[in-house]
Scaffold this active site. Structure first.
Site, PDB file in Angstrom:
ATOM      1  N   ASP A  34     -90.708  59.015 -43.943  1.00 54.45           N
ATOM      2  CA  ASP A  34     -90.263  59.125 -42.568  1.00 54.45           C
ATOM      3  C   ASP A  34     -90.291  60.608 -42.203  1.00 54.45           C
ATOM      4  OD1 ASP A  34     -89.092  58.300 -40.110  1.00 54.45           O
ATOM      5  OD2 ASP A  34     -87.150  58.979 -40.844  1.00 54.45           O
TER       6      ASP A  34
ATOM      7  N   ASP B   3     -84.301  57.458 -43.562  1.00 47.83           N
ATOM      8  CA  ASP B   3     -82.861  57.602 -43.369  1.00 47.83           C
ATOM      9  C   ASP B   3     -82.314  56.699 -42.276  1.00 47.83           C
ATOM     10  OD1 ASP B   3     -84.014  58.843 -41.229  1.00 47.83           O
ATOM     11  OD2 ASP B   3     -82.785  60.658 -41.299  1.00 47.83           O
TER      12      ASP B   3
ATOM     13  N   ASP C 139     -85.944  52.025 -41.291  1.00 50.42           N
ATOM     14  CA  ASP C 139     -86.687  52.223 -42.543  1.00 50.42           C
ATOM     15  C   ASP C 139     -86.301  51.215 -43.629  1.00 50.42           C
ATOM     16  OD1 ASP C 139     -87.951  54.573 -41.559  1.00 50.42           O
ATOM     17  OD2 ASP C 139     -86.127  55.701 -41.966  1.00 50.42           O
TER      18      ASP C 139
END
Length: 898
Positions: A334, A633, A637
């Site tokens: 990410d 985070d 995700d």
């Protein structure tokens, strides 16, 4: 669905406010209490459904899902039936220790759904029957009107019906670094989650402004609920190590059973031996062939890696994960909060005199201003001084220094402007309250504040979207004073800065004579002071970590919900390999699985992705037999983290749902810790190979000795009980020391291993076979030599067993370097764990040989010093032979390479 609501033909965010109210069966006064109660009874509370949980007993039983463990249990049962209770107890002790280590280390079960449930807001302010009430968020129903203010957590998915300067922090769902401006006007039918400006979603936070929205989804039907459903249905793959150990255990078990059957047939049918006696010998062969200590040593080796990683700010939640990291070939990361700091920062300034670079870290009010790499004094540049003043005063945020550094209270972009002002010399102590202000509004796309200037006049300070502010300006501020605005140059500068993935704000000012201000007062004749370019900057350590990963043959891919331009800019800054192409969520949506499977190999940056897209991308990479690690985070995700071979969550800024879905949690939110985890994972795997290469020849030598005795009708050189002593005590203790071996120097310059590659390569199979034969010759040769010298059977067996242990010790020093020379000062001195293990085994062997109770249990006899020296000689000879073999093998490989 209850009968007062309707199924819309278009998405609710594409409907008008009145249509949205009609579709939810609500109105401007909200639902009445009776209707709300009826809907609550029909639709259920606003919470996520609870999934079935594994009990502690089920988790404990899962530890036995290992073929070697089941074989050990079978061996324990056979020895118990034959009355060999000491053997039974020892084998079962191994099973219990191995099971408890795994059970305790893995600890609590997956709690991702529980974490998602905890994200629902506990209270909500609603209008029912035209009156405001504060109720439990669990009691919200579709059609309720919910009132929101800055700082509120959104309690359900809402279609906005009124909004005033509203922004929502949606990073947990979209990955965007800055709050999203909201509006009541409908948006396009196909708008992705981050562009649905007429909606706010459950679990997100209101950053500024106020709003009222109608509930359109509760509980499992919300975006968070949908992710929860995805999380429950995601298949969690087995790790490469577990796969390889399963294959290894099946082959080993098949070989042992086949050998035992052949030997039993040979002894009873062909040689006419007594069945009971031959069967006991076969049991001894089984005990000799099974590396009883391997499961325990394997588990402890993984646990040691886990403990080392804990000291490096990485918490491993599943034992095999530490080894999986060593085989990772792709890391899908990410962007926001992982590769970047999740803290906005001004990095570019543009004035009429040129462009400037700004350095610093996050919201910390320290940094420098430079132009073409040369430091600049802000006070010597009038435009920079005015930029600082506007950045600090036309601002509603505040900065606070905390335990983990500086944090912003308010809009992140305004926090970045405060940090910029401090860098330019305009500190917190210079801030003053405005006499009047115009808050930001999505229609006007700017905000303004009014401040006194020398008592008689006031000045309006304005900041906003560059294209909007340029239309309001007639002049620009330069070092030699004001001059007519060069609109074309400024438009080009805004495009250039935006092309670098930065968000651009224009700052302007205007002298004003009154004590109040409205839109007409600043609609024209503003003086443009400059542009600021803001970005969520990459972590410095992430740049180095990406380089480390690439040198280790690991591809790093960025998967983010942010915009394509921003993602591409960050990708270039952190050093991704392919940054010229960005695949967006809409493009992913249009690809079938086969096309996506091809595209993932050609693209390193994916933008505007949803949780489903991230999950598809991970699955597509796995279709190429790649071992995939996924970092993140946000709640968005979590499903991809669970599907990945290794899910890695940020512990400090990450959501609880993501931490619970992950296999590895980084407590320092540092991408660089991933590179260290890969290094440690590769080290664990290398050490496991050394452990297996050490243990198998010991068992192979014991087995060959027994097979020779059975085939030729000879006395056994060592008894089954003595074999068990070696396998469970000396072998296990010596093998355990290999778990502490340091990483090899070039371990991060080696390519990732193939997940389908066997644990034992052809080279290692050759080494195991060679050493097994040498061990067998040493054991059987010593037994026959002692017998020829007139020693009784018990003494000869004691010498054979001590020879076996001596050969183990010398082999330990050889196996530490599978290809490099071991007879060096570095190799001889060993490591502290190796020396401790050798000392411990030597002491236990003395007890085994000379203690009366051990002589009773294992039928051993005391040996003289000369006999002990005779036992040590084969060990020295073994080490010399293996050193010669290494040289020959290395020479052949060099010749082959030529």
């Amino acid at each position: 669905m209850n009968d007062q609501t309707q199924q819309p033909d278009r998405p609710i965010w594409a409907e008008t406010v009145d249509e949205a109210l009609a579709l939810t069966g609500s109105g401007r006064r909200g639902l009445d209490d009776a209707e709300a109660k009826r809907r609550l009874a029909a639709d259920g509370p606003n919470k996520l459904p609870e999934p079935p949980r594994r009990t502690a007993l089920q988790r404990l039983l899962a530890q036995f899902n290992n073929l070697l463990i089941l074989v050990l249990i079978g061996a324990a049962g056979i020895t118990a039936l034959l009355g060999h209770y000491i053997d039974t107890v020892v084998i079962l002790a191994v099973v219990v220790v191995n099971t408890l280590i795994g059970f305790v280390q893995e600890g609590k079960a997956e709690e991702a759904l529980e974490a998602l449930r905890g994200m629902l807001a506990p209270r909500a302010v609603v209008s029912r029957g035209g009156k405001k009430h504060e109720i439990s968020a669990e009691n919200l129903v579709k059609g309720d009107l919910v009132h929101l203010e800055a700082g509120d957590k959104v309690p359900a998915d809402l279609r906005l019906i009124s909004a005033s300067s509203l922004s929502a922090e949606e990073a947990i769902l979209t990955g965007e670094s800055v709050p999203t401006r909201k509006q009541t006007e409908p948006v396009e039918d196909d708008a992705v989650l981050g562009d649905r400006r007429s909606m706010v979603y459950s679990g997100t936070m209101i950053a500024r402004g106020a709003a009222t929205g109608v509930v359109v989804a509760t509980g499992a039907e919300t975006e968070i609920g949908r992710i929860s459903g995805m999380l429950a249905s995601v298949e969690q793959l087995t790790t490469p190590l577990i796969e390889q150990m399963g294959v290894f255990a099946r082959y080993l078990t098949a070989v042992i059973i086949a050998l035992s059957t052949i030997i039993l047939f040979w002894g009873v049918v062909l040689r006419g031996e007594d069945f009971a006696e031959t069967f006991m010998i076969v049991v001894g062969l089984t005990v000799a062939a099974i590396p009883e200590g391997l499961p325990a040593v394997l588990t402890v080796t993984l646990a040691i890696g886990v403990q080392i990683m804990a000291r490096r700010n990485a918490i491993v939640r599943r034992l095999p994960t530490i080894e999986t990291l060593g085989s990772v070939s792709v890391i899908c990361s990410d962007k926001t909060g992982t590769l970047t700091r999740n803290e906005m920062m001004v990095t570019t300034l543009v004035t009429a005199d040129g462009a400037f670079e700004v350095s610093g870290t996050g919201y910390a009010p320290e940094g420098a201003i430079a132009r073409d790499g040369e430091p600049v004094d802000p006070e010597s540049t009038p435009a920079l001084s005015q930029l600082a003043r506007i950045a600090a005063l036309c601002n509603t945020a505040a900065l606070h220094e905390g335990e983990h550094g500086w944090r912003v209270e308010g809009d992140p972009m305004e926090g970045a402007l405060l940090a910029l002002a401090a860098k330019l010399g305009f500190g917190h102590e210079n801030r003053e309250e405005p006499t009047a202000s115009i808050p930001f509004d999505a229609e006007y796309r700017y905000m303004a504040t009014l401040h006194g200037d020398d008592g008689d006049t006031t000045v309006a300070l304005v900041k906003g979207a560059p294209e909007r502010i340029l239309d309001m300006c007639s002049e620009e501020l330069a070092s030699d004073g004001r001059r007519p605005l060069d609109r074309a140059r400024w438009a080009g500068e805004a495009e250039r800065v935006a092309g670098d993935g930065q968000r651009v704000l224009a700052l302007a000012m205007k002298s004003h004579g009154g004590a109040s201000i409205d839109h007409d007062d600043i609609a024209q004749d503003l003086v443009l002071v400059g542009f600021v370019g803001l970005i969520d900057p990459p972590r410095a350590e992430a740049v180095a970590a990406v380089a480390d990963c690439r040198s280790a043959g690991i591809t790093v891919k960025m998967i983010t919900g942010d915009h394509a331009g921003t993602a591409a800019a960050i990708g270039r800054q952190i050093g991704l390999e392919r940054t010229e192409k960005v695949l967006t969520g809409a493009e992913i949506e249009a690809l079938d699985d086969a096309a996506l499977s091809r595209a993932v190999l050609e693209t390193d940056i994916f933008a505007r992705t949803s949780p489903e897209h991230k999950l598809r991308l991970v699955t597509a990479l796995q279709s190429h037999d790649l071992v995939v690690a996924m970092t993140g985070d946000g709640v968005n995700d979590a499903p991809a983290l669970k599907r990945a071979d290794a899910g890695i969550a940020m512990g400090r800024k990450g959501s609880e749902a993501t931490r619970e879905a992950a296999d590895l949690v980084l407590t320092d939110d540092n991408f660089a810790s991933i590179a260290e985890a890969v290094r440690r994972g590769r080290t664990v795997y290398a050490n496991l190979k050394k452990v297996i290469t050490f243990l198998l020849p010991v068992n192979g030598g014991e087995s060959l000795s027994l097979i020779i005795a059975i085939m030729f009708g000879l006395l056994l050189p060592i008894t089954p009980a003595q074999i068990l002593w070696v396998n469970m005590v000396s072998s296990a203790a010596l093998a355990m020391s290999l778990a502490f071996e340091a990483p090899e120097r070039d371990i991060m310059r080696q390519p990732p291993r193939d997940r389908s590659a066997p644990i034992l390569s052809r080279f290692l199979v050759w080494r195991v076979a060679l050493v097994s034969v040498l061990f067998s010759i040493g054991v059987f040769g010593q037994f026959k030599l002692a017998s020829a010298m007139g020693e009784d059977v018990e003494t000869a067996r004691t010498m054979a067993l001590n020879t076996l242990v001596a050969m183990e010790i010398f082999y330990l020093f050889s196996v530490r370097y599978l290809r490099a020379a071991s007879i060096t000062w570095e190799g001889v001195k060993g490591t502290q764990p190796v020396l401790i293990a050798v000392g411990l085994v030597a002491f236990l062997q003395v007890v085994f040989t000379y203690a009366p109770f051990m002589q009773f249990l294992f039928e051993t006899r005391p040996l003289t010093l000369l006999q002990l020296a005779q036992c040590a000689a084969p060990g020295i000879l073994l080490l010399v032979i293996l050193e010669m073999e290494k040289k020959v093998v290395n020479h052949l490989e060099i010749a082959k390479a030529r």
